[in-house]
Write a protein that holds these residues in place. Structure first.
Motif, PDB file in Angstrom:
ATOM      1  N   ARG A 163      53.090  25.756  -3.001  1.00  0.00           N
ATOM      2  CA  ARG A 163      52.671  25.105  -1.764  1.00  0.00           C
ATOM      3  C   ARG A 163      52.599  23.612  -2.005  1.00  0.00           C
ATOM      4  O   ARG A 163      51.868  23.139  -2.889  1.00  0.00           O
ATOM      5  N   THR A 164      53.362  22.856  -1.248  1.00  0.00           N
ATOM      6  CA  THR A 164      53.318  21.397  -1.305  1.00  0.00           C
ATOM      7  C   THR A 164      52.477  20.908  -0.132  1.00  0.00           C
ATOM      8  O   THR A 164      51.893  21.695   0.606  1.00  0.00           O
ATOM      9  N   ALA A 165      52.406  19.591   0.041  1.00  0.00           N
ATOM     10  CA  ALA A 165      51.659  19.056   1.172  1.00  0.00           C
ATOM     11  C   ALA A 165      52.281  19.496   2.500  1.00  0.00           C
ATOM     12  O   ALA A 165      51.575  19.654   3.499  1.00  0.00           O
ATOM     13  N   ARG A 166      53.587  19.743   2.495  1.00  0.00           N
ATOM     14  CA  ARG A 166      54.257  20.110   3.749  1.00  0.00           C
ATOM     15  C   ARG A 166      54.656  21.584   3.820  1.00  0.00           C
ATOM     16  O   ARG A 166      54.589  22.191   4.894  1.00  0.00           O
ATOM     17  N   TRP A 167      55.087  22.162   2.701  1.00  0.00           N
ATOM     18  CA  TRP A 167      55.719  23.473   2.750  1.00  0.00           C
ATOM     19  C   TRP A 167      54.935  24.528   1.966  1.00  0.00           C
ATOM     20  O   TRP A 167      54.348  24.231   0.927  1.00  0.00           O
ATOM     21  N   GLN A 219      53.418  21.006   8.314  1.00  0.00           N
ATOM     22  CA  GLN A 219      53.284  19.798   9.131  1.00  0.00           C
ATOM     23  C   GLN A 219      53.487  20.136  10.610  1.00  0.00           C
ATOM     24  O   GLN A 219      52.706  19.724  11.476  1.00  0.00           O
ATOM     25  N   ALA A 220      54.516  20.910  10.903  1.00  0.00           N
ATOM     26  CA  ALA A 220      54.800  21.283  12.288  1.00  0.00           C
ATOM     27  C   ALA A 220      54.025  22.521  12.720  1.00  0.00           C
ATOM     28  O   ALA A 220      53.787  22.720  13.916  1.00  0.00           O
ATOM     29  N   ASP A 221      53.618  23.338  11.757  1.00  0.00           N
ATOM     30  CA  ASP A 221      53.000  24.642  12.042  1.00  0.00           C
ATOM     31  C   ASP A 221      51.819  24.867  11.098  1.00  0.00           C
ATOM     32  O   ASP A 221      51.854  25.735  10.236  1.00  0.00           O
ATOM     33  N   PRO A 222      50.738  24.066  11.235  1.00  0.00           N
ATOM     34  CA  PRO A 222      49.631  24.153  10.274  1.00  0.00           C
ATOM     35  C   PRO A 222      48.921  25.502  10.263  1.00  0.00           C
ATOM     36  O   PRO A 222      48.264  25.836   9.269  1.00  0.00           O
ATOM     37  N   GLN A 223      49.045  26.273  11.341  1.00  0.00           N
ATOM     38  CA  GLN A 223      48.393  27.583  11.369  1.00  0.00           C
ATOM     39  C   GLN A 223      49.278  28.695  10.816  1.00  0.00           C
ATOM     40  O   GLN A 223      48.878  29.862  10.810  1.00  0.00           O
ATOM     41  N   GLU A 224      50.467  28.345  10.358  1.00  0.00           N
ATOM     42  CA  GLU A 224      51.355  29.282   9.655  1.00  0.00           C
ATOM     43  C   GLU A 224      51.718  30.486  10.525  1.00  0.00           C
ATOM     44  O   GLU A 224      51.584  31.641  10.127  1.00  0.00           O
TER      45      GLU A 224
END
Length: 521
Positions: free
Chosen positions: A440-444, A460-465
């Protein structure tokens, strides 16, 4: 640099990162942990190396990832050759005491292979994972001889062959029947045990009594609470402290059920997930869970007051964390294990009493930290040598002291062995195939599954996964980059553990000094 005199390593079981006041929960009251964070550093991006109790804890205790230490699930013992924090401390003349849960499984086969009697001093030490047990209490089944809790309960009037089942995790319903907290529909009821005799109160008492017995001697204590792990049965008044409307909203989307990942879909068919897909289950369990968290906080406040009165807060390194989180219905799941932040991200607060840490008090640190960082941090704080040929984590002392760390990690790692789960049978995987590895990176968030499609989330675009991009053609390049990063990480694991780096350095290109003259003309 100065050293800390004592270490208090506190772990809660199955405590979500977002269930503290200082983490932003709008209703849950945790004043003592909030005060602890103000006194030290709260790491806002702390992650476990497995979403399962056993392997996660073994990473905390060894400073090594599950793929290195080998205890990949709850029923898998830590190999007898693995070295834990207790053994490092013993080699330095220190003792690691335990009050509470460890999930250490004895490696009976390994002990027998080495002809080590489990009753011998060394055998007992290794069976217990290097802990000297004040009171070991795992809390998810009837306590045995390893704990004094059943006798304590009987001494206080809970007259039963199994007072834990009959009182601690049971309540009385509206018709006067004793009902079990194993049925989650009952956890809105108060436990039959009085609050001062509860699991959390008992283990706090054990810790305080240990500190009193130690007097002026330095100590290292692992205080490991079994709550807020199920059974979610809280004593009064904590069972009714919160209403369903004072709980966080459930994080789930109908889109998650469309074209589901096969392993995740299998997990959603488990009994606990089916229960947590019910609205009445969520509205019953979440308030009780929050009550257990507030109860834990109250007893930590009692412990910290006890330490303050004895001058122990001034020379004790305190680490507070959890072994993983709890879905509580998020993502249509119950329990833990999979790779959402709900489970993988944990609360992590460190108070370093030394003056070098004064500049960071009250800081919220955003850099990534992992479970494997606890062992090197404790050794560093105590001024002990770092076994760099084994330990895979990093000391957090530079972050606590505000030092420059330009080469700090930019991703965290976790893995899953679901061989023992019904999900493996549902997807038709063999015991050697039921594995997954994630970074897990800051974005992915990327997950590589053996025998199953990969997963990818754009945080980043979908913080709630909600949207799994693991099979998105337009994200193939991102997946390939992260897969290569994961491969590089796995290739760097420390499996040469029988010799130190210094040993290797001292014997590099030294064959002629050893009388070996091959290759000469």
């Amino acid at each position: 640099m100065s050293k800390t005199r004592n270490v208090l390593f506190v772990m809660a079981d199955q405590l979500r990162w977002d269930h503290l006041g200082c983490s932003g929960h709008p209703y849950l009251r945790t004043p003592n942990l909030d005060a602890l964070a103000a006194r030290g550093v709260r790491f806002a991006n702390a992650f476990v190396n497995s979403g399962v109790c056993g392997p996660s804890r073994m990473s905390y205790y060894t400073g090594r990832y599950p793929i290195s230490h080998g205890a990949t699930w709850n029923r898998v013992p830590l190999p007898v050759g693995e070295v834990t924090l207790g053994e490092y401390l013993k080699g330095a003349g220190r003792t690691l005491a335990l009050a509470g849960k460890t999930h250490v499984m004895p490696d009976h086969e390994g002990l027998a292979r080495l002809a080590l009697d489990g009753q011998s001093e060394l055998g007992t030490f290794l069976e217990r994972g290097g802990f000297v047990e004040i009171d070991r209490y795992d809390g998810h089944h009837t306590p045995g001889e390893e704990s004094g809790y059943p006798a304590f309960l009987r001494a206080h009037g809970y007259d039963s062959a199994d007072p834990w089942s009959d009182y601690v995790i049971s309540g009385v319903d509206g018709e006067g029947r004793v009902v079990s907290g194993w049925h989650m529909r009952n956890v809105h009821l108060p436990a039959r045990v009085r609050e001062e005799h509860s699991e959390t109160a008992f283990m706090t008492d054990q810790a305080m009594a240990f500190m009193d017995r130690m007097g002026d001697q330095p100590w290292v204590l692992h205080l490991s609470y079994v709550k807020p792990h199920w059974p979610y049965m809280a004593p009064a008044p904590y069972h009714a402290m919160y209403t369903p409307d004072q709980c966080l909203p459930v994080v789930r989307s109908a889109a998650e059920r469309e074209d589901e990942h096969p392993v995740v879909a299998a997990y959603r068919q488990s009994e606990e997930s089916l229960s947590f897909q019910r609205e009445d289950c969520i509205r019953t369990v979440r308030p009780a869970y929050q009550g257990l968290v507030s109860q834990l906080d109250a007893h930590l406040g009692r412990l910290f007051e006890h330490m303050e009165a004895r001058g122990l807060m001034q020379d004790t390194l305190i680490v507070f964390t959890a072994d993983h989180g709890d879905y509580l219905g998020d993502h249509w799941l119950g329990e833990k294990e999979l790779f959402h932040d709900t489970v993988q991200k944990v609360p992590f607060i460190v108070v370093d009493p030394r003056r070098e840490a004064d500049a960071t008090r009250g800081r919220v640190e955003e850099r990534f930290v992992e479970a494997v960082d606890v062992v090197p941090t404790v050794l560093d704080a105590l001024g002990l040598a770092q076994p760099t040929h084994r330990v895979e984590g990093r000391s957090l002392c530079p972050l606590l002291h505000g030092e420059e760390t330009p080469d700090w990690r930019d991703f965290v790692y976790s893995e899953l062995d679901y061989s023992f789960k019904q999900a493996r049978l549902l997807v038709g995987a063999g015991p050697q195939e039921a594995r997954a590895f994630s970074i897990r990176t800051a974005r992915w968030r990327y997950v590589y599954w053996l025998g199953a499609p990969g997963q990818l989330y754009d945080l980043q675009a979908d913080p709630q996964e909600f949207q799994d991009l693991g099979r998105s053609a337009s994200h193939a390049g991102v997946r390939e980059t992260l897969r290569a990063q994961l491969l590089d990480f796995l290739a760097r694991r420390k499996h040469r553990t029988t010799v130190t780096d210094a040993f290797v350095e001292s014997r590099t290109n030294r064959h002629k000094q050893a009388g070996v003259f091959f290759g000469q003309w």
